[in-house]
Structure formats: structure tokens, C-alpha cells
Design an enzyme around this catalytic site. Structure first.
Site, PDB file in Angstrom:
ATOM      1  CB  CYS A  10      -1.349   3.730   8.152  1.00  0.00           C
ATOM      2  SG  CYS A  10      -2.413   4.400   6.853  1.00  0.00           S
TER       3      CYS A  10
ATOM      4  CB  CYS B 143     -15.584  -6.626   6.855  1.00  0.00           C
ATOM      5  SG  CYS B 143     -14.672  -5.100   6.551  1.00  0.00           S
TER       6      CYS B 143
ATOM      7  CB  CYS C 238      -0.898  -0.015   1.232  1.00  0.00           C
ATOM      8  SG  CYS C 238      -2.039   1.370   1.280  1.00  0.00           S
TER       9      CYS C 238
ATOM     10  CB  CYS D 114      -0.897  -0.328   8.291  1.00  0.00           C
ATOM     11  SG  CYS D 114      -1.681  -1.552   7.208  1.00  0.00           S
TER      12      CYS D 114
ATOM     13  NE  ARG E 180     -19.240  -3.335  13.387  1.00  0.00           N
ATOM     14  CZ  ARG E 180     -20.308  -4.105  13.170  1.00  0.00           C
ATOM     15  NH1 ARG E 180     -20.306  -5.359  13.580  1.00  0.00           N
ATOM     16  NH2 ARG E 180     -21.366  -3.624  12.535  1.00  0.00           N
TER      17      ARG E 180
ATOM     18  CB  CYS F 185     -18.621  -4.463   5.823  1.00  0.00           C
ATOM     19  SG  CYS F 185     -17.518  -3.155   6.394  1.00  0.00           S
TER      20      CYS F 185
ATOM     21  CB  CYS G 137     -18.032   0.553   9.538  1.00  0.00           C
ATOM     22  SG  CYS G 137     -16.954  -0.306  10.698  1.00  0.00           S
TER      23      CYS G 137
HETATM   24  N1  SAM Z   1      -6.621   0.477   3.218  1.00  0.00           N
HETATM   25  C1  SAM Z   1      -7.899   0.794   3.703  1.00  0.00           C
HETATM   26  C2  SAM Z   1      -7.876   1.949   4.662  1.00  0.00           C
HETATM   27  O1  SAM Z   1      -6.883   2.192   5.317  1.00  0.00           O
HETATM   28  O2  SAM Z   1      -8.921   2.596   4.804  1.00  0.00           O
HETATM   29  C3  SAM Z   1      -8.646  -0.359   4.322  1.00  0.00           C
HETATM   30  C4  SAM Z   1      -7.913  -1.371   5.179  1.00  0.00           C
HETATM   31  S1  SAM Z   1      -7.150  -0.776   6.681  1.00  0.00           S
HETATM   32  C5  SAM Z   1      -6.162  -2.141   7.126  1.00  0.00           C
HETATM   33  C6  SAM Z   1      -8.496  -0.710   7.846  1.00  0.00           C
HETATM   34  C7  SAM Z   1      -8.206  -0.272   9.248  1.00  0.00           C
HETATM   35  O3  SAM Z   1      -7.537  -1.309   9.961  1.00  0.00           O
HETATM   36  C8  SAM Z   1      -7.311   0.911   9.462  1.00  0.00           C
HETATM   37  O4  SAM Z   1      -7.985   2.128   9.285  1.00  0.00           O
HETATM   38  C9  SAM Z   1      -6.890   0.746  10.905  1.00  0.00           C
HETATM   39  O5  SAM Z   1      -7.779   1.441  11.758  1.00  0.00           O
HETATM   40  C10 SAM Z   1      -6.994  -0.749  11.132  1.00  0.00           C
HETATM   41  N2  SAM Z   1      -5.664  -1.345  11.377  1.00  0.00           N
HETATM   42  C11 SAM Z   1      -4.696  -1.539  10.464  1.00  0.00           C
HETATM   43  N3  SAM Z   1      -3.584  -2.070  11.034  1.00  0.00           N
HETATM   44  C12 SAM Z   1      -3.870  -2.207  12.354  1.00  0.00           C
HETATM   45  C13 SAM Z   1      -3.128  -2.681  13.466  1.00  0.00           C
HETATM   46  N4  SAM Z   1      -1.867  -3.098  13.347  1.00  0.00           N
HETATM   47  N5  SAM Z   1      -3.728  -2.704  14.668  1.00  0.00           N
HETATM   48  C14 SAM Z   1      -5.012  -2.260  14.814  1.00  0.00           C
HETATM   49  N6  SAM Z   1      -5.742  -1.792  13.791  1.00  0.00           N
HETATM   50  C15 SAM Z   1      -5.189  -1.750  12.582  1.00  0.00           C
HETATM   51  C1  DTB Z   2     -11.280  -2.102  11.595  1.00  0.00           C
HETATM   52  O1  DTB Z   2     -11.486  -1.047  12.212  1.00  0.00           O
HETATM   53  N1  DTB Z   2     -10.603  -3.145  12.066  1.00  0.00           N
HETATM   54  C2  DTB Z   2     -10.501  -4.189  11.048  1.00  0.00           C
HETATM   55  C3  DTB Z   2     -11.446  -3.665   9.969  1.00  0.00           C
HETATM   56  N2  DTB Z   2     -11.722  -2.342  10.378  1.00  0.00           N
HETATM   57  C4  DTB Z   2     -11.063  -3.728   8.565  1.00  0.00           C
HETATM   58  C5  DTB Z   2      -9.101  -4.375  10.583  1.00  0.00           C
HETATM   59  C6  DTB Z   2      -8.116  -4.678  11.638  1.00  0.00           C
HETATM   60  C7  DTB Z   2      -6.818  -4.958  10.979  1.00  0.00           C
HETATM   61  C8  DTB Z   2      -5.786  -5.366  11.956  1.00  0.00           C
HETATM   62  C9  DTB Z   2      -4.451  -5.548  11.341  1.00  0.00           C
HETATM   63  C10 DTB Z   2      -4.367  -6.648  10.331  1.00  0.00           C
HETATM   64  O2  DTB Z   2      -4.845  -7.782  10.578  1.00  0.00           O
HETATM   65  O3  DTB Z   2      -3.761  -6.417   9.279  1.00  0.00           O
HETATM   66 FE1  SF4 Z   3      -2.782   1.137   3.418  1.00  0.00          FE
HETATM   67 FE2  SF4 Z   3      -2.700  -0.040   5.783  1.00  0.00          FE
HETATM   68 FE3  SF4 Z   3      -3.023   2.578   5.650  1.00  0.00          FE
HETATM   69 FE4  SF4 Z   3      -5.025   0.941   4.835  1.00  0.00          FE
HETATM   70  S1  SF4 Z   3      -4.233   1.151   6.903  1.00  0.00           S
HETATM   71  S2  SF4 Z   3      -4.252   2.777   3.783  1.00  0.00           S
HETATM   72  S3  SF4 Z   3      -3.801  -0.741   4.008  1.00  0.00           S
HETATM   73  S4  SF4 Z   3      -1.205   1.436   4.973  1.00  0.00           S
END
Ligand code: SAM
Ligand code: DTB
Ligand code: SF4
Length: 326
Positions: free
Chosen positions: A64, A104, A60, A67, A269, A137, A197
Site C-alpha cells: 500500500c 480499534c 507488512c 503506508c 469519521r 473494533c 467500518c
Molecule cells: N493492515 C490492515 C489493512 O490494511 O487492512 C489494517 C491496518 S491499515 C493501517 C488500516 C487503514 O489505515 C488502511 O486501509 C488505510 O486506509 C489507513 N492508512 C494507512 N496509512 C495511512 C496514511 N499514511 N494516511 C492515511 N490513512 C492511512
Molecule cells: C482508518 O480508516 N483509519 C485508521 C483506522 N482505520 C485503522 C488508521 C489510520 C492510520 C494512519 C497512519 C498511521 O498512523 O499509521
Molecule cells: Fe499492510 Fe499498511 Fe497495507 Fe495495512 S495498509 S495491509 S498495514 S501495508
């Protein structure tokens, strides 16, 4: 001392100070208020089970800090292009068999490709999952107004797009898109008629005041997000937040309880991070008003508790999975 009052009305004008005084109530009083709201507005023994599938993994462009899927970091992760329709529907069918009522699909994009084949496959996936009788979702990054309309038309019920943290702390975590960008996507989602959401992450090294300000931002959305995911950071090696310090678990519980009070009708949630929580800590989250969890051994890329362990926990607590409506 009189404590802040719970109101029956949905309010969008909470100020940060008001939310902070709820958040800081004695734990017993905070949980009592949260439980009153939870019991008044929800079937408090029911927990919605949602299942997650990463339909496009890694690589990506966003940065973030939490992530593992960001190309800016060095997490040990196998990138995967968009899954085909069969793989998606097979996973959705299995999730339904295991008791999920919501499915989702998440994609590691800044935003989905505007038109063309990839977007067409997303629309097909939405329609196919809906046809299985699941709430659909999606979380695909930023959307423009037209993309939001097309997803809605294809059958997407909810769009997940988190604010993640307070406006103040946000630039410490993400620099490649702004808070305002996120709010713009939420407006497109709402205008298209999908439900929202939207929640955030705790345990990223933020202050309590940042958690309060996130809650203030969420409660100022009108209508409130129908779904509010509260994630506890999953610390992943190779990400900038890999060694964020432990959050006191009662701060997570307070965040959930406060969300429950100020957004009385929303489904709150208990999302990522449950493998770090004891059964007792999860029970406190349910007492605080959480009424949904993700089930399945994987979230998007990280671990989640075993389904058997989750079912046992619900059973021990006398809680039931929300029944499917179709
Ligand atoms: N890329 C899209 C975005 O960022 O909107 C969708 C997928 S992203 C992984 C969805 C959400 O997962 C993020 O906004 C974040 O709040 C959550 N998330 C990602 N990595 C995480 C982590 N290591 N621990 C907890 N929540 C996480
Ligand atoms: C959200 O708030 N939590 C979920 C869902 N929306 C998509 C994602 C959590 C992702 C946690 C890190 C991972 O497994 O990559
Ligand atoms: Fe990309 Fe992860 Fe950020 Fe979603 S949360 S925009 S997958 S870097």
C-alpha cells in the site's frame, strides 16, 4: 436550476453521476443538505471518540503506497510483534478513562495467521476489551469466513477494512491485493454479523472523480457500512506517496458532506490527517456531518492532535463526546 434532492430512504443505487452532482453543488447548498441529513438522523452535537492501538506494527507484506508499515517501503519505523494481552488491556482501560467508547486494534498483516496461538490471542484481546465496556473494533487485513465468525463470537463489534479509493485509481496505490479481495473480506464480515467500518483516503493524488467513485462503491454496499472513516493522507517519508501534492481542504469537506448525504445513518469519521487541519477546517468537517474522531496522540504509527487540544476544540464548538453506554 433544481438541485439534487435528499431522500429519507437509504439508497444503494446511486450512480457516479448523481453523486458527482451532489459533490459539486455550491459549497453552501452541499453543506445545507448534509446538515439536514445529519440533524434528521443523528444527535448532531455528539461526537464519538475512538482510540486506536497498533497491536502488531510494521513488516507488512502488502505494498500500500501510503503506508509506513509496508515492508516494501523505507519508512523510519520500529517493527513490533503482536502485543501481549496486558499491554492491550492497559491501553484500552486508559482510552476508556479518557472518554473513548470505541477501541480499534490494528495489525500490519495481509491477513491474520489462520489459526493457532496468535489468532487465539486476538480472540482473547477482543473479549478482554469488550469486558471493559468498549465497542471493539479490529483491523487485521483480509479475513476468511471462519476467522470472521470467530472474531464475532469473541466480541468484535466492528471490523475495519477500507476500499481506500476508486477501483480505477486503486492499482496505482496497491498492487498486492485487489479491490475484489477487499469486497470478499467485507462480505465475510457482514455474513458473520459484525458491523462494517469501511472508507478510504483522500489526498493520494487521485481526481475528484475517484473520490466520487469511492463514495459510489461505499453506498452500493447493502447495508451501508455503519462506520465510514474518511482519512486525509498522512504523508510519511520513505513511502511512495511521501510527496503527494496538497489536497484542497474543501475537497475533504465535500467528501465528508457527500458521504453524510448518501449514507445518512452511517457514522462518518474524520480519521487520519487531523494534524494537518486547522481548527476551522475541522469545524467545517463537523458541519459537513462528521461525527467521530480518533483521540490520542498517536493513530497507529503517526501523530494525532493532543487530547487536550481536541477536548478544547469540542468545547469551543459546543460539541460533546458521545457518552459510554456501559
Ligand atoms: N493492515 C490492515 C489493512 O490494511 O487492512 C489494517 C491496518 S491499515 C493501517 C488500516 C487503514 O489505515 C488502511 O486501509 C488505510 O486506509 C489507513 N492508512 C494507512 N496509512 C495511512 C496514511 N499514511 N494516511 C492515511 N490513512 C492511512
Ligand atoms: C482508518 O480508516 N483509519 C485508521 C483506522 N482505520 C485503522 C488508521 C489510520 C492510520 C494512519 C497512519 C498511521 O498512523 O499509521
Ligand atoms: Fe499492510 Fe499498511 Fe497495507 Fe495495512 S495498509 S495491509 S498495514 S501495508
Amino acid at each position: 436550476m433544481s438541485s439534487p434532492r435528499v431522500s429519507d430512504q437509504t439508497r444503494h443505487d446511486y450512480c457516479a453521476d448523481g453523486i458527482a452532482s451532489l459533490y459539486a453543488l455550491p459549497f453552501t447548498s452541499l453543506l445545507r443538505q448534509a446538515q439536514e441529513v445529519h440533524h434528521r438522523h443523528h444527535a448532531a452535537a455528539q461526537v464519538q471518540l475512538c482510540s486506536l492501538l497498533s497491536i502488531k506494527t510494521g513488516g507488512c507484506r502488502e505494498d500500500c503506497g501510503y503506508c509506513p508499515q509496508s515492508a516494501h517501503h523505507n519508512a523510519d519505523l520500529q517493527a513490533e510483534p503482536l502485543l501481549n494481552l496486558d499491554t492491550i488491556t492497559t491501553a484500552a482501560r486508559r482510552a476508556k478513562q479518557r472518554g473513548a467508547t470505541r477501541f480499534c486494534m490494528g495489525a500490519a498483516w495481509r491477513s491474520p495467521p489462520t489459526r493457532g496461538k496468535v489468532f487465539a490471542r486476538l480472540l482473547e484481546a477482543a473479549a478482554a476489551v469488550k469486558a471493559l465496556g468498549l465497542q471493539v473494533c479490529m483491523t487485521l487485513g483480509m479475513l476468511d469466513a471462519e476467522q470472521a465468525r470467530q472474531l464475532k463470537r469473541a466480541g468484535v463489534y466492528a471490523y475495519n477494512h477500507n476500499l481506500d479509493t476508486s477501483p480505477r485509481y486503486y492499482p496505482q496505490v496497491i498492487t498486492t491485493r485487489t479491490y475484489a479481495d477487499r469486497l470478499a473480506t467485507l462480505r465475510h464480515v457482514r455474513a458473520a454479523g459484525m458491523t462494517i467500518c469501511c472508507g478510504g483516503i483522500v489526498g493520494m493524488g487521485e481526481e475528484r472523480s475517484d473520490r466520487v467513485e469511492l463514495l459510489q462503491q461505499l453506498s452500493s454496499l447493502n447495508p451501508h457500512p455503519e462506520s465510514v472513516p474518511i482519512n486525509l493522507l498522512v504523508r510519511v517519508q520513505g513511502t511512495p506517496l511521501a510527496s503527494a501534492k496538497d489536497l484542497d481542504v474543501f475537497e475533504l469537506v465535500r467528501t465528508i458532506a457527500t458521504a453524510r448525504i448518501i449514507m445518512p445513518y452511517s457514522r462518518v469519521r474524520l480519521s487520519a490527517g487531523r494534524t494537518q487541519l486547522s481548527d476551522e477546517a475541522q469545524a467545517l468537517c463537523f458541519l459537513a456531518g462528521a461525527n467521530s474522531i480518533f483521540m490520542g496522540e498517536k493513530l497507529l504509527t503517526t501523530a494525532n492532535p493532543d487530547v487536550d487540544a481536541d477536548m478544547q476544540l469540542l468545547q469551543r464548538l459546543g460539541l460533546q463526546p458521545l457518552a459510554s453506554t456501559s
